[in-house]
Design a protein around this motif. Sequence first.
Motif: not given
Length: 226
Positions: A98-100, A118-123, A127-128, A130-135
Amino acid sequence: MINAFLRHLRTDGLRGTLAALIDFSQHLWRRWADASFDRRYGTDTQGITDDMTELGVFTEHRLNAFGYEGIQIPVFQKMLRELKLDPSEYAFVDFGSGKGRALMMAAEYGFARTYGVEFSPVLHEIAQKNIAIFGQRNPRACPIELRLQDAMEFSIPDENLVCFFYNPFDDKVMRQVVGNIADSYARHPRKLAVAYRNPLCAELFDNLGFLQLVSSTHRYHIYKSR
């Protein structure tokens, strides 16, 4: 609120009204707790949807998926504790990431690395971000690798592994994924655990001879290799 309370008293009595109040209070607390991660990091992991068109999914197995809901933070934290393992010795895979949210929490917890499938391109796109912000805000967290991929086609990593599922798909897809995990373990026996929230297909894991059920509630099952 007062009018609703009085209506409950008239229709459900004092006992029923108190039970409804407790349920409502718990619901509000869970919503507040689930939003705490996004408040802390500025990410976007909330929301619930079962609309595959809205999620941009038009693949063969779109009818076998159950949509998106981020894992409840208190439940996930309890599941991690009940794994009773050293996370630094394991990689973590979220099937239907999902969104990670689970990936980022697992990274916080100290896993060696995390994979999201994840197979939803929207999610996946959310997530990409979110992961960038989290990192940026948590540079000491482990690497997080996102795969835009059907879970049936994901190659199981040959390392100590925690496989996480929040009821992402039905038994047709789950049967293949479980088979992939079993084949990987047969080729390379190692420490392996499964954390399964809302375990509707639990019998597929129950029937794996190399796993044993170590914790079981109506909310989740925890399995570990023997």
